[in-house]
Enzyme design. Structure first.
Site, mmCIF file in Angstrom:
data_model
loop_
_atom_site.group_PDB
_atom_site.id
_atom_site.type_symbol
_atom_site.label_atom_id
_atom_site.label_comp_id
_atom_site.label_asym_id
_atom_site.label_seq_id
_atom_site.Cartn_x
_atom_site.Cartn_y
_atom_site.Cartn_z
ATOM 1 N N ILE A 154 0.839 -1.204 0.000
ATOM 2 C CA ILE A 154 0.000 0.000 0.000
ATOM 3 C C ILE A 154 0.877 1.258 0.000
ATOM 4 C CG2 ILE A 154 -1.897 1.202 1.121
ATOM 5 C CD1 ILE A 154 -2.628 -1.525 -0.005
ATOM 6 N N TYR A 155 1.956 1.220 0.771
ATOM 7 C CA TYR A 155 2.898 2.336 0.768
ATOM 8 C C TYR A 155 3.495 2.525 -0.631
ATOM 9 C CZ TYR A 155 6.884 5.254 2.122
ATOM 10 O OH TYR A 155 7.797 6.259 2.223
#
Length: 244
Positions: A154-155
């Site tokens: 997600i980062y």
């Protein structure tokens, strides 16, 4: 003027300036003679930092997750300093590890800070720079914006969004004399890496594969001090042994 003060008479604003990379970049700009707005939500910490950093460090409390608060940022900068030469959208947060070990509600907060707050704050400062026909916008991205890092999906996705934004905006605003670029570090010893999976953090520390935040500050100074006909589009900075 001290011969090393390459940013004398410049006004800089840096988000997430109360700690980590933001603070290191603020300190670097102050050393080069700039007036620096320390933009962060940590009001008490900002006040103490400004007191220790000197009169050219100006605390500016802004909650980047609150659009109404963000809307006050640029007017307050102009009220206090009259102009803004450099905006550094640095604030961010981190979620790593296995996808199913984190919660979508936590992703939403991170995406709001890493993506939406960057978009909103850059949008807020650009009209002033276009009017003046000059300015610099720098965004703190990550090596994961260039190379998918499998332990932080997600980062990585958030930093890919930042990469796309930086380089489309850069091409739109070059004609207005506004330079836009990204500084993309690998692992840096800040609070963010404390959220790494423990085995990854332990391995990186043991191997010496973490940088100091001051390295990012020096890279930002390099970007800002190029002749106006030169744009540093991307700087990717990695610890020598970091393997991606």
């Amino acid at each position: 003027m001290n011969m090393t003060e390459h940013l004398a008479d410049k006004v800089v604003a840096i988000t997430g300036a109360a700690s980590g990379i933001g603070l290191a970049c603020a300190e670097a700009c102050l050393r080069e003679g700039a007036t620096v707005f320390l933009v962060d939500r940590a009001a008490d910490k900002l006040e103490s930092l400004a007191a220790s950093l000197g009169p050219k460090a100006i605390p500016l409390e802004v909650d980047l997750l609150n659009p109404a608060s963000v809307a006050t940022m640029m007017p307050r900068i102009l009220e206090k300093a009259g102009r803004l030469d450099v905006f550094h959208a640095n604030a961010g947060s981190y979620i790593g590890g296995e996808l199913l070990d984190s919660h979508p509600d936590d992703w939403d907060r991170m995406l709001s800070l890493n993506v939406n707050a960057v978009f909103r704050t850059v949008h807020a400062v650009l009209p002033h720079m276009v009017e003046r026909k000059t300015g610099d916008v720098i965004v703190t991205s990550s090596v994961s914006g260039h190379e998918p890092i499998h332990w932080e999906p997600i980062y990585t996705a958030s930093k890919n969004a930042v990469y796309a934004f930086v380089h489309t905006v850069r091409r739109q605003f070059a004609k207005h004399g506004v330079r836009v670029g990204a500084v993309s570090p690998g692992p840096v010893m800040t609070a963010l890496v404390q959220d790494w999976p423990k085995e990854n953090l332990d391995r990186a520390i043991a191997a010496g594969n973490l940088m100091e935040a001051k390295e990012i500050g020096e890279a930002v100074i390099f970007m800002l001090t190029r002749p106006r006909n030169v744009t540093v589009r991307d700087i990717v900075i990695l610890p020598a042994g970091f393997d991606v």
